[in-house]
Design a protein around this motif. Structure first.
Motif, mmCIF file in Angstrom:
data_model
loop_
_atom_site.group_PDB
_atom_site.id
_atom_site.type_symbol
_atom_site.label_atom_id
_atom_site.label_comp_id
_atom_site.label_asym_id
_atom_site.label_seq_id
_atom_site.Cartn_x
_atom_site.Cartn_y
_atom_site.Cartn_z
ATOM 1 N N ALA A 366 0.708 -1.125 -0.042
ATOM 2 C CA ALA A 366 -0.021 -0.050 0.088
ATOM 3 C C ALA A 366 1.019 1.410 -0.110
ATOM 4 C CB ALA A 366 -1.118 -0.048 1.165
ATOM 5 N N THR A 369 2.282 1.834 -3.639
ATOM 6 C CA THR A 369 1.029 2.335 -4.479
ATOM 7 C C THR A 369 0.942 3.930 -4.115
ATOM 8 O OG1 THR A 369 0.127 0.231 -4.417
ATOM 9 C CG2 THR A 369 -1.297 2.434 -4.981
ATOM 10 N N LYS A 370 0.883 4.229 -2.894
ATOM 11 C CA LYS A 370 0.781 5.853 -2.642
ATOM 12 C C LYS A 370 1.950 6.533 -2.803
ATOM 13 C CE LYS A 370 0.286 8.541 1.622
ATOM 14 N NZ LYS A 370 -0.027 8.623 3.048
ATOM 15 N N ASN A 373 1.808 7.143 -6.771
ATOM 16 C CA ASN A 373 0.737 8.087 -7.082
ATOM 17 C C ASN A 373 1.334 9.388 -6.652
ATOM 18 O OD1 ASN A 373 -1.116 6.242 -7.762
ATOM 19 N ND2 ASN A 373 -2.126 6.022 -5.738
ATOM 20 N N GLN A 374 2.179 9.617 -5.508
ATOM 21 C CA GLN A 374 2.590 10.942 -5.370
ATOM 22 C C GLN A 374 3.565 11.359 -6.517
ATOM 23 O OE1 GLN A 374 4.031 9.967 -1.325
ATOM 24 N NE2 GLN A 374 2.112 10.884 -0.342
#
Length: 458
Positions: A366, A369-370, A373-374
């Motif tokens: 997770a 993924t974060k 995205n950032q």
């Protein structure tokens, strides 16, 4: 005392679930009795008399053989002058019986009045037999009377049996469930040699019916080792003072096995102060008991047959000779291993370490993924900021080429301010992109470590 080759146990001695060990309670050296009627003709020629005797026999074990005793009803005695009075005479007798095809003579003697006209009390006669018979036959009787003053015999009579008499004996209580032979070796002591005796070993356990791979099962065990009457007879005629020791039972379930030591209680003989104990009565059955535990850890799932794998151990039989004390060996050999039912073993769930590693993978994934995205958002912000700079730069260039009227100058000043702000946004966006990339790298490293932990723990 050494227990060797204890390779098995009695049938039904250990089953899955709670069991109890029965305690054998029996009278000490119980004897069986039988009463017979025998009619004897005593004397010779015309000088004969009839002795219609009720004889009570008692048969008891004696160190592997047996002891036989006979008590008699009083013998009629003729009135004077045929018999004269001999008070305080010594009356001796012999009763000949046949046991296992061989003659055995029972003898006795006591002091009693031999008085004409009054029945004469006959001595109790005793003897030893090599084996314990189920029956005997009465053959003949003899008695004599010696005067109290020592001047000779007053009477001596051979008595023949008028009709055959067979005496049967009931079976004595025996040690049930014998599954071992224990051998005592007293050769080194100089007191006797090597002899074997029947015995019984019982093991009971509390065994769960189910288990889990990798989880240890505690199996409490109780044991009783009981020696038969023959061993007790041996003890009675030997200087043995106490018997004690330990056994090590084993249990197997599928591919797994375990063992645990079970210390046995000590049987102490009651000794007369200053005596050796030889000849003093002992219990008919001698038992040693103990408690212990085994720990079995299943390694494979499935339903596995459970067996008692056997037992072995070391113990001592203490023998006393005055002030000297020694240990004599006692070896016991038993039957084969005993089937005990089955144990259902379930697959083990994930270990706590495995569960944590799996949770760490989810968290790290997770985080990756974060972070991705950032990074994406940071890149878009950089692109947008650069476009704003390009647009602001074009405007400044355009205004710089115009005639610098007061109005144009004001517009150019504002455009330069916008350009400066756009460039600041680009710098900020680049910084945020760098931070996002670092966070992504860290997240990927944590994910790799978590995956490695799952591989190792699960």
């Amino acid at each position: 005392m050494r227990f060797r080759k204890l390779a098995g146990l009695s049938a039904g001695a250990l089953t899955l679930g709670m069991l109890s060990v029965p305690m054998l309670m029996a009278p000490a050296h119980a004897a069986v009795s039988s009463t017979a009627q025998a009619v004897f003709t005593c004397g010779t020629g015309t000088q004969t008399s009839t002795y219609d005797a009720t004889i009570t026999f008692s048969l008891a074990h004696d160190n592997g053989g047996a002891k036989l005793s006979a008590t008699f009803t009083d013998m009629p005695n003729g009135a004077p002058p045929r018999f004269v009075n001999f008070p305080g005479a010594t009356i001796s007798n012999k009763l000949t019986v046949t046991s296992e095809g061989a003659d055995v003579v029972l003898t006795g003697s006591h002091t009693a009045d031999f008085v004409g006209g009054k029945p004469t009390k006959m001595p109790k006669a005793t003897g030893s037999l090599a084996t314990r018979p189920s029956s005997i036959s009465i053959k003949s009787y003899y008695y004599k009377v010696d005067k109290a003053d020592g001047t000779g015999q007053a009477a001596a009579q051979d008595c023949t049996l008028s009709a055959p008499v067979t005496v049967s004996f009931a079976d004595e209580p025996q040690l049930a469930g014998v599954n071992a032979t224990c051998t005592v070796d007293m050769t080194e002591s100089g007191f006797g040699g090597k002899s074997s005796y029947p015995a019984k070993l019982e093991l009971a356990a509390t065994m769960p019916a189910t288990g889990t791979v990798g989880t240890a099962l505690s199996v409490p065990v109780t044991t009783t080792l009981t020696f038969g009457r023959e061993f007790s007879d041996y003890i009675q005629t030997s200087p043995v003072k106490k018997v004690t020791g330990a056994v090590t039972p084993g249990i197997a379930a599928g591919p797994d096995s375990a063992a645990g030591s079970v210390p046995l209680s000590t049987w102490d003989r009651t000794l007369t102060p200053g005596g050796t104990g030889i000849g003093q009565p002992v219990p008919e059955f001698i038992s040693l008991t103990g408690e212990g535990a085994m720990s079995l850890t299943p390694s494979a799932a499935g339903t596995h047959a459970v067996t008692l794998a056997g037992a072995a151990g070391v113990a001592t039989m203490t023998v006393t000779f005055g002030d000297a004390v020694m240990d004599a060996p006692l070896e016991c050999g038993l039957t084969t291993a005993q089937a005990m039912g089955s144990l259902a073993v379930a697959e083990a769930g994930p270990t706590p370490a495995c569960t944590k590693a799996q949770a760490d993978v989810k968290t790290a994934d997770a985080a990756v993924t974060k972070a991705e995205n950032q990074v994406t958002q940071a890149k878009k912000a950089v692109t947008k900021a650069k476009a704003s700079v390009k647009k602001a730069q074009a405007k400044v260039t355009k205004l710089s080429k115009k005639k610098q009227t007061p109005a144009v100058k004001r517009q150019l000043k504002a455009a330069k301010k916008q350009l400066k702000a756009a460039k600041a946004k680009v710098a900020k966006a680049n910084k945020q992109l760098t931070t996002a990339k670092k966070q992504l790298t860290t997240a990927k490293q944590k994910l790799a470590a978590a995956n490695a932990a799952v591989k190792a723990e699960c």
